[in-house]
Design a protein around this motif. Structure first.
Motif, PDB file in Angstrom:
ATOM      1  N   GLU A  17     -54.866 -31.086   9.474  1.00  0.00           N
ATOM      2  CA  GLU A  17     -56.184 -31.719   9.372  1.00  0.00           C
ATOM      3  C   GLU A  17     -57.223 -30.897  10.123  1.00  0.00           C
ATOM      4  O   GLU A  17     -56.977 -30.416  11.227  1.00  0.00           O
ATOM      5  CB  GLU A  17     -56.148 -33.139   9.925  1.00  0.00           C
ATOM      6  N   ASN A  18     -58.403 -30.762   9.495  1.00  0.00           N
ATOM      7  CA  ASN A  18     -59.521 -30.053  10.111  1.00  0.00           C
ATOM      8  C   ASN A  18     -60.374 -31.065  10.861  1.00  0.00           C
ATOM      9  O   ASN A  18     -61.005 -31.945  10.258  1.00  0.00           O
ATOM     10  CB  ASN A  18     -60.343 -29.340   9.033  1.00  0.00           C
ATOM     11  N   LEU A  19     -60.391 -30.943  12.189  1.00  0.00           N
ATOM     12  CA  LEU A  19     -61.090 -31.910  13.048  1.00  0.00           C
ATOM     13  C   LEU A  19     -62.359 -31.314  13.661  1.00  0.00           C
ATOM     14  O   LEU A  19     -62.901 -31.879  14.614  1.00  0.00           O
ATOM     15  CB  LEU A  19     -60.154 -32.365  14.181  1.00  0.00           C
ATOM     16  N   THR A  20     -62.840 -30.227  13.103  1.00  0.00           N
ATOM     17  CA  THR A  20     -63.958 -29.509  13.719  1.00  0.00           C
ATOM     18  C   THR A  20     -65.169 -30.407  13.924  1.00  0.00           C
ATOM     19  O   THR A  20     -65.859 -30.316  14.959  1.00  0.00           O
ATOM     20  CB  THR A  20     -64.346 -28.295  12.853  1.00  0.00           C
ATOM     21  N   ASN A  21     -65.428 -31.312  12.992  1.00  0.00           N
ATOM     22  CA  ASN A  21     -66.624 -32.153  13.070  1.00  0.00           C
ATOM     23  C   ASN A  21     -66.413 -33.413  13.893  1.00  0.00           C
ATOM     24  O   ASN A  21     -67.298 -34.271  13.939  1.00  0.00           O
ATOM     25  CB  ASN A  21     -67.076 -32.541  11.650  1.00  0.00           C
TER      26      ASN A  21
END
Length: 942
Positions: free
Chosen positions: A192-196
């Motif tokens: 999962e991309n949690l950058t934001n």
């Protein structure tokens, strides 16, 4: 047109790049070879480019018109053909004369320099920045070189984050940085991309279930600034991987020059020394477009300490992508931009994290570098233990540049020559010559001194000096003799720039084997690191062994394979002019299936391809199992038949051979090696239609004097001595597919052999050979020693009963003197033999000699074996002999330091020794200087 796609984005593979190169090559007017005139019995016409060039450091850019005029006329008189302007830090005490880089005053001096160069038939190149690498005050933080800072975290549903996601780099002050990407990983789950989901305080707003490992990628400036920057050139190093940053950098030059660029020949870029730079903001998107998958989903493996197969494949893809970015976003865009201003580009690709062959192929003048000194078994050559670096210069490293030039049709392959050849003030022409010859033998034909420092007339000895240079400037005690050395360079380069390269083998460079290294992340291919990335490889060992047994070799990349055509059983490159007999594929761990397909296509069209082994695997991560299956199926399509030491297949119109014993495979294909290497001789060959030029060098400890076999059929051969310029018709024995030529080369000597397919129509003088037992006339008269120019003082003249170096004399000034002194004597010839060859042997010279006989200048003897043919200058009766000897600067500099006379006083690094420690010559021993001899005259009568 230029060798690039001219500002257009490329498709996703280097093979597409190669097809673009193939399309544009035939129309490249400034890159194509022109058929040379045969120049029977004559040297090719001198040009500014056949003369040696020099990097020209402008210290503090403290230049003025009067000194520019004076110095450039001096350079022209010395035989320099062009200058590469490189502004750097300045000398203390001259700050009021400093000119800011690209200021109106600086640009005015540049225009003036070019005008003077034009009037002298010289040319100017310009480095596009100050010091190195590219960068400066125009580089804003968003344009500056970047790196990845990777930090790993743990997250649990119960406890949350183990710590805030904030950058933990030390010394972060002043470096632009931000969280670029945050990925979460859990076994069996999609990443999962949690950058934001990260707050400014590093907190995470997320309700992930279970335990997760998090990988954060921070983008941060490396903080590196331009090394050795000139006034007005200080600032951050450029982000070479960013298309936008490079464009903005180039736009600054459009603005500075108001798009009215002066008449320079080429823009120049030094070796890639952008330390720690391994990332740019668009990297992940660029990677996905190139490699076909999102590497962010594999960051946990990419940053792991494991060295398993998947990690190696991911790292290979990372490195290939960085290489693509450097090639497309920097090198091609830069070359494209220069071409739009009708300028060439000259680039040193080494040191970069990229495919060196493709980077070199994307510019007009690929440039290598010689760094340090090599061991040569030439008797009498000096190599001090303090001069030895960690890795000796390797000519195979230089062949990356020359091979790219040969395959793309570039006329010139240059080199930055003599960087740290030895300790300051202790390097002589006799040490420089074999080092340069080694570069010539590797395909270099456009040498640049490293270098000459602009030094005003009013600055006392030793003048302004650059800390890593040979410093052959007008203050150097060897300067009055550099004209002789430069004449040697000019003659040699005039031949090596003629016709076409004539190397019959192309050796495939498996760069993916280098990129598959599981250790580390970045992979910079430096000159200093060849013991790690080059020397242990089967590619290096195969190339070296083939060269040593007498084959001419160039290197080819995956992309450059696509620029080749097939005519009959011959491969043709360089727009149809460079002809190759065989492609060699050394033992290769990783080869793209498209590359194997290309090799099979070439074989089907008629080419011969020799593999040491079947390529083992395909590189990269995506779909590697299915791509490996494709590779295996392609290989299985070859119907091999077993031979005694090889497998062989007729494949279409060509042949494919598998053999670990490469020489035998080449013999089976009818290739003739140059047997002259059995004698220890080294060579490089050029073709002129059906004729051949051989540049031949003896770097062994023994004289070679015999009929030497050349693997080309000829009816005549002309010998050309590049040191003295003499030319003559050789004794030969013609045979089928070979020509034997009478050669006599002492250790340290070189010769050019022009083998002619047909008898010359011109009437030529025969070459005067030396006999095994000449008559000897000893020069045992008294010698008058007169000191001419130099310092710190001019010692008293002396009448010497026997010959000796002047440092052996007692009295004031002899030991400290650096400059030129004249030794005068005479000898008697009872009779003059019309067909004899009169060779003057000077014995040991410290360090260079200029000779007159009977008042007429013979020339310079600047290198071992210090011999000159004086046949055209002697007469019956008494003959007057004058020998001007120039020594090194070492003794004078020693005097300055022993007497605490300030001479090194520069900003920045100031002046250091070869180990980058503060320089101090006060403890040096006196360097013997002068004419040691014995001097004798050999009369070769036959």
């Amino acid at each position: 047109m230029k060798l690039s796609s001219k500002g257009k984005s490329l498709n996703n593979t280097l093979l597409t790049l190669a097809l673009i190169l193939l399309v544009v090559l035939p129309g490249c007017n400034n890159k194509s070879f022109e058929d040379s005139e045969r120049n029977i019995g004559q040297w090719p016409e001198p040009t500014s480019e056949s003369n040696p060039w020099a990097r020209w450091w402008w210290m503090g850019s403290a230049v003025d018109k009067a000194n520019l005029n004076y110095l450039m006329h001096e350079y022209k008189q010395a035989g320099i053909g062009g200058l590469e302007i490189a502004p750097i830090y300045g000398a203390k005490g001259f700050e009021s004369k400093f000119l800011d880089y690209l200021s109106p005053q600086w640009i005015s001096m540049l225009h003036h320099s070019i005008a003077v160069a034009d009037s002298l038939d010289m040319q100017i190149d310009l480095t596009q920045g100050t010091g190195w690498p590219f960068g400066g005050e125009m580089v804003t933080p968003d344009m500056a070189a970047k790196k990845m800072r990777i930090q790993q975290y743990s997250y649990s549903e119960e406890k949350g984050l183990d710590r805030p996601i904030l950058i933990e780099e030390k010394n972060i002050k002043g470096k632009a940085h931000y969280l670029h990407t945050l990925m979460a990983f859990q076994e069996g789950k999609t990443p999962e991309n949690l950058t934001n989901r990260i707050g400014e305080d590093g907190s995470l707003s997320w309700d992930g279930k279970g335990d997760w490992g998090l990988v954060a990628v921070f983008e941060i400036q490396t903080g590196q600034k331009v090394k050795r920057a000139a006034p007005g050139g200080q600032g951050f190093t450029l982000d070479h991987f960013s298309n936008a940053a490079v464009k903005q950098y180039l736009d600054h030059f459009d603005s500075a020059f108001n798009k009215d660029f002066p008449g320079i020949r080429a823009f120049y870029n030094d070796s890639f020394e952008v330390y720690g730079s391994n990332f740019t903001g668009e990297f992940f998107n660029y990677f996905q477009a190139k490699r076909g998958y999102d590497i962010r989903n594999h960051l946990d493996k990419l940053v792991s300490e494991n060295t398993d197969e998947e990690v190696s494949r991911l790292k290979s893809d990372y490195r290939e992508t960085i290489s693509d970015m450097l090639l497309e976003n920097f090198t091609m865009q830069w070359s494209d931009w220069a071409g739009s201003h009708q300028k060439l580009t000259k680039n040193q690709a080494h040191g970069s994290p990229g495919n060196l062959l493709d980077l070199y192929a994307a510019v007009d003048i690929p440039e290598g570098e010689t760094f340090g000194s090599s061991y040569f078994p030439i008797p009498g050559i000096r190599r001090d233990s303090s001069d030895i670096r960690n890795v000796d210069p390797d000519p195979i490293m230089l062949k990356f540049a020359s091979s790219a030039a040969h395959l793309t049709g570039n006329k010139l392959a240059s080199t930055e020559t003599f960087t740290w050849l030895g300790e300051h003030f202790k390097s002589a022409f006799s040490q420089a010559k074999p080092e340069l010859e080694q570069a010539f033998l590797a395909g270099i034909n456009h040498m640049f001194y490293h270098g000459i420092t602009y030094s005003p007339q009013e600055v006392a000895f030793p003048g302004w000096l650059f800390y890593a240079s040979l410093n052959l400037n007008t203050h150097n005690s060897l300067w009055p003799h550099i004209k002789g050395f430069n004449a040697y360079v000019q003659r040699t380069q005039s031949v090596l720039q003629s016709g076409m390269p004539d190397n019959e083998l192309l050796v495939y460079w498996p760069v993916y084997d280098v990129w598959a290294d599981p250790e580390g992340l970045g992979k910079t291919l430096t000159v200093h690191g060849i013991d790690e990335w080059l020397h242990p490889t089967p590619f290096y060992k195969a190339s070296k062994s083939l060269m040593e047994i007498g084959y001419g070799v160039d290197f080819v990349s995956d992309a450059l394979l696509n620029t080749l055509k097939v005519e009959g059983n011959t491969l043709v490159g360089a727009g149809g002019k460079h002809k190759i007999s065989v492609i060699i594929v050394p033992k290769t761990a990783f080869m793209p299936e498209a590359t194997l397909q290309r090799l099979l296509n070439l074989a089907e069209a008629g080419a011969h391809v020799v593999f040491q082994e079947k390529p083992a695997d395909v590189p990269g991560f995506k779909d590697y199992a299915s791509r490996k299956n494709t590779l295996d199926n392609l290989w299985a399509s070859i119907q091999f038949k077993s031979k005694s030491n090889r497998s062989e297949a007729d494949f279409g119109e060509g042949k494919i051979i598998v053999s670990n014993e490469l020489p035998g495979a080449l013999v089976s294909l009818g290739l003739k090696r140059e047997k002259l290497t059995d004698l220890g001789l080294k060579f490089i060959r050029r073709s002129l239609g059906e004729d051949k030029y051989y540049y031949l060098v003896n770097h062994t400890s023994k004289k070679v004097s015999e009929m030497v076999s050349f693997a080309t059929e000829g009816k005549a051969a002309i010998l050309m001595d590049p040191e003295q310029g003499t030319v003559g018709l050789a004794k030969i024995q013609s045979g089928k597919e070979e020509t034997k030529v009478a050669i006599s080369l002492s250790p340290g000597q070189s010769i050019i052999v022009h083998v002619l397919k047909e008898l010359p129509k011109e009437e030529l003088l025969s070459w005067k050979y030396e006999v095994s037992s000449p008559a000897i006339i000893e020069m045992d008269n008294a010698w008058q020693l007169t000191f001419k120019n130099g310092g710190p003082i001019i010692p008293s003249d002396q009448l010497l009963e026997k010959l000796m170096p002047w440092t052996a004399l007692s009295g004031d000034g002899y030991e400290d003197f650096s400059g030129q002194a004249l030794y005068e004597s005479s000898f008697e010839l009872e009779s003059l033999k019309e067909n004899a060859k009169y060779m003057l042997d000077l014995g040991k010279v410290l360090e260079s000699a200029r000779v007159w006989v009977n008042g007429k200048e013979v020339g310079y003897a600047f290198s071992i074996p210090f011999r000159l043919d004086i046949s055209n200058f002697v007469k019956e009766g008494e003959n007057k002999l004058e020998i001007e000897v120039a020594n090194l600067m070492a003794n004078h500099v020693r005097y300055l330091d022993r007497n605490e006379i300030l001479w090194r006083n520069y900003h920045e690094i100031n002046f250091v020794n070869i180990d980058y420690k503060p320089f101090d010559a006060s403890g040096w021993a006196i360097m013997p200087s002068g004419l040691v001899g014995p001097v004798k005259l050999e009369v070769h009568d036959y």
